[in-house]
Design a protein around this motif. Structure first.
Motif, PDB file in Angstrom:
ATOM      1  N   ALA A 146       0.466  -1.866   0.469  1.00 49.97           N
ATOM      2  CA  ALA A 146      -0.047  -0.386  -0.029  1.00 49.97           C
ATOM      3  C   ALA A 146       1.182   1.517  -0.103  1.00 49.97           C
ATOM      4  N   CYS A 147       1.977   1.518   0.809  1.00 49.58           N
ATOM      5  CA  CYS A 147       2.565   2.853   1.204  1.00 49.58           C
ATOM      6  C   CYS A 147       4.019   2.576   1.415  1.00 49.58           C
ATOM      7  N   PRO A 148       4.898   1.695  -0.103  1.00 47.98           N
ATOM      8  CA  PRO A 148       6.330   0.775   0.755  1.00 47.98           C
ATOM      9  C   PRO A 148       7.130   2.491   0.684  1.00 47.98           C
ATOM     10  N   ASP A 149       6.800   4.176  -0.017  1.00 48.97           N
ATOM     11  CA  ASP A 149       7.509   5.141   0.266  1.00 48.97           C
ATOM     12  C   ASP A 149       7.563   5.730   1.868  1.00 48.97           C
ATOM     13  N   ALA A 150       6.278   4.973   2.932  1.00 46.63           N
ATOM     14  CA  ALA A 150       6.452   5.790   3.508  1.00 46.63           C
ATOM     15  C   ALA A 150       7.243   4.952   4.975  1.00 46.63           C
ATOM     16  N   ILE A 151       7.509   3.492   4.830  1.00 53.05           N
ATOM     17  CA  ILE A 151       8.307   3.273   5.862  1.00 53.05           C
ATOM     18  C   ILE A 151       9.113   3.145   6.212  1.00 53.05           C
ATOM     19  N   ALA A 152      10.113   3.775   5.194  1.00 54.61           N
ATOM     20  CA  ALA A 152      11.450   4.590   5.923  1.00 54.61           C
ATOM     21  C   ALA A 152      11.690   6.270   6.412  1.00 54.61           C
ATOM     22  N   PRO A 153      10.457   7.030   6.360  1.00 52.09           N
ATOM     23  CA  PRO A 153      10.514   7.845   7.212  1.00 52.09           C
ATOM     24  C   PRO A 153       9.600   7.872   8.222  1.00 52.09           C
ATOM     25  N   THR A 154       9.351   6.423   8.881  1.00 57.29           N
ATOM     26  CA  THR A 154       8.100   6.306  10.206  1.00 57.29           C
ATOM     27  C   THR A 154       9.214   5.072  10.751  1.00 57.29           C
ATOM     28  N   LEU A 155       8.837   3.746  10.634  1.00 56.23           N
ATOM     29  CA  LEU A 155       9.500   2.681  11.150  1.00 56.23           C
ATOM     30  C   LEU A 155      11.001   3.004  10.630  1.00 56.23           C
ATOM     31  N   GLY A 156      11.460   3.048   9.518  1.00 56.17           N
ATOM     32  CA  GLY A 156      12.978   3.155   9.493  1.00 56.17           C
ATOM     33  C   GLY A 156      13.664   4.628  10.683  1.00 56.17           C
ATOM     34  N   ALA A 157      12.535   5.881  10.481  1.00 54.52           N
ATOM     35  CA  ALA A 157      12.789   6.525  11.562  1.00 54.52           C
ATOM     36  C   ALA A 157      13.514   6.083  12.954  1.00 54.52           C
ATOM     37  N   VAL A 158      11.948   5.599  13.628  1.00 50.67           N
ATOM     38  CA  VAL A 158      12.090   4.724  14.566  1.00 50.67           C
ATOM     39  C   VAL A 158      13.240   3.734  14.859  1.00 50.67           C
ATOM     40  N   LEU A 159      13.863   3.302  14.006  1.00 46.16           N
ATOM     41  CA  LEU A 159      14.971   2.332  14.537  1.00 46.16           C
ATOM     42  C   LEU A 159      15.743   3.219  13.590  1.00 46.16           C
ATOM     43  N   ALA A 160      16.343   3.655  13.369  1.00 48.03           N
ATOM     44  CA  ALA A 160      17.053   5.010  13.705  1.00 48.03           C
ATOM     45  C   ALA A 160      17.747   6.087  14.858  1.00 48.03           C
ATOM     46  N   ASP A 161      16.510   5.710  14.972  1.00 51.21           N
ATOM     47  CA  ASP A 161      16.512   7.230  16.521  1.00 51.21           C
ATOM     48  C   ASP A 161      17.616   6.799  17.616  1.00 51.21           C
ATOM     49  N   ARG A 162      18.792   7.805  17.761  1.00 52.73           N
ATOM     50  CA  ARG A 162      19.473   7.233  18.917  1.00 52.73           C
ATOM     51  C   ARG A 162      18.971   7.292  20.085  1.00 52.73           C
ATOM     52  N   SER A 163      17.426   7.782  20.079  1.00 49.80           N
ATOM     53  CA  SER A 163      17.305   8.291  21.878  1.00 49.80           C
ATOM     54  C   SER A 163      16.243   7.166  22.014  1.00 49.80           C
ATOM     55  N   VAL A 164      16.013   6.226  21.331  1.00 47.74           N
ATOM     56  CA  VAL A 164      15.656   5.470  21.189  1.00 47.74           C
ATOM     57  C   VAL A 164      16.031   3.691  21.082  1.00 47.74           C
TER      58      VAL A 164
END
Length: 233
Positions: A146-164
């Motif tokens: 449905a929305c492959p381009d939305a995964i990187a800025p959302t889930l990708g951002a969570v997994l890359a966030d150094r504060s989480v």
């Protein structure tokens, strides 16, 4: 949107994904786990390849059997003509044993290779991401459709966030599966993944292994100390 039931949230569209990731970015620790499923396309290709291999294998076996039978009949005819009942017994034994076991190993190595290939071909069917009070069940196949381009800025951002902090038991393998599934969101930076890569990560399997090793060493030291006290007494 998201469907929530008692703190368990089902996520399968872009709106739900963005809302879930807003909640995840507000957490200091999240737990990760994945459920895997066989890749149907890979399974079909593997089945077709095995069918062709099996057909070729059995064709070779039939040819060997026919050749062995022809040799046996020719030998028996020669024996009858020469009326030598015992002279060819050793040759008969060798002939009857020729090719023994040709099919014995047919399954072993192939089955091991098939199992390894099946594990490698399996894909992430469900991603579970938990905070202290909610669990998000993320339908990754639905999101990729449905929305492959939305995964990187959302889930990708969570997994890359150094504060989480990201954690889980065997989470390293989960992350490898995710990276293979969608490199732009979960892969290494050099492969087009999020800047700085995924992290920080603590794999609880390593923590458990280290704790178990320390406990065993302490138990061994305690046993030696106890035996020493007994010896002195």
């Amino acid at each position: 949107g998201m469907t929530e039931n008692g703190g368990v949230v089902w996520v399968d569209d872009e709106d739900g994904l963005r809302a879930a990731c807003d909640a995840l970015l507000a957490a200091d620790v999240v737990g990760l786990d994945t459920e895997w499923a066989a890749d149907p396309d890979a399974e079909r290709l593997r089945a077709e390849r095995n069918r062709r291999k099996k057909g070729t294998r059995w064709a070779r076996k039939r040819w060997r059997d026919q050749k062995k039978l022809a040799k046996k009949l020719a030998k028996e005819e020669a024996e009858a003509l020469e009326a030598s009942n015992g002279e060819c017994s050793d040759a008969d034994d060798a002939s009857s044993g020729e090719g023994d076991g040709t099919g014995a190993g047919v399954g072993g190595e192939d089955e091991d290779a098939d199992a390894a290939e099946r594990r490698a071909a399996s894909v992430v069917a469900l991603l579970q991401v938990a905070t202290r009070d909610r669990v998000f069940l993320v339908d990754l196949p639905a999101l990729l459709r449905a929305c492959p381009d939305a995964i990187a800025p959302t889930l990708g951002a969570v997994l890359a966030d150094r504060s989480v902090l990201k954690t889980g038991f065997g989470v390293a393998e989960d992350l490898r599966r995710l990276a293979r599934l969608h490199p732009p969101a979960f892969g290494a930076e050099r492969l087009g993944g999020p800047r700085g890569g995924v992290g920080p990560v603590i794999d609880l399997q390593h923590v458990w292994a280290a704790g178990t090793r320390i406990a065993r060493e302490e138990a061994a030291d305690g046993g030696r100390a106890k035996r020493g006290r007994r010896a002195r007494a």
